[in-house]
Design a protein around this motif. Structure first.
Motif: not given
Length: 187
Positions: A70-78
């Motif tokens: 349904e939904v794919y959520i990703f964090g963005i990390f340095l």
């Protein structure tokens, strides 16, 4: 689907699903945003209800939505510090003969102007086309959201049309610009 396979490293970033262990990093970065810079920037928020228990529940919900396609959520990390700087999400709009998804993105305003948004979305599109197996990805953008338009164009998405009365925002049906990319345009 194994969450670890849905991660990508770019030159400066790691884009991956959130882990329960990201809580303190996520909270700290969200609490240290600048005040809102324009109407599409959330800016500083009240984080008092965002307890570690709440965050763990959110991660469980994200995992369930991902497992259900349904939904794919990703964090963005340095990559060099591990700091959380924003997120990207993909929503499955339709499968069958379409394999069609929508992308959304947000970058903490303390990290604007450094090219992180474009770098993260380019990397995430590789996941969308190569791992989630979308054929088409769209961005639905408010007509006056110039930073989002620039980001979509900057990663190679094409303007397709303006959908009238497309999304209900704050009790009002608003028009959206539709930008898209097909898998063959990416690879």
């Amino acid at each position: 689907m194994d969450k670890r396979s849905l991660s990508i490293e770019t030159t400066r970033l790691i884009v991956r699903p959130f882990l329960k262990s990201d809580y303190h990093n996520w909270l700290h970065q969200n609490m240290n945003k600048l005040p809102s810079q324009h109407k599409y920037d959330i800016g500083v928020q009240d984080m008092s209800e965002c307890t570690e228990f709440w965050f763990r529940d959110m991660i469980e919900q994200q995992n369930e939505m991902m497992n259900n396609d349904e939904v794919y959520i990703f964090g963005i990390f340095l990559k060099h510090t591990g700091a959380y700087i924003g997120s990207i999400d993909f929503s499955t709009l339709m499968r069958l003969n379409f394999h069609w998804g929508r992308v959304g993105y947000t970058l903490n305003n303390t990290h604007w102007g450094q090219g992180y948004g474009k770098e993260a979305v380019r990397g995430a599109l590789k996941i969308a086309f190569g791992k989630i197996n979308y054929h088409r990805v769209e961005a639905h953008i408010n007509l006056d959201n110039i930073p989002s338009i620039r980001l979509a164009e900057g990663v190679g998405m094409q303007y397709e049309c303006t959908r009238k009365g497309f999304i209900n925002e704050n009790g009002k049906w608003t028009d959206n610009l539709i930008y898209y990319m097909n898998a063959e345009d990416y690879f």
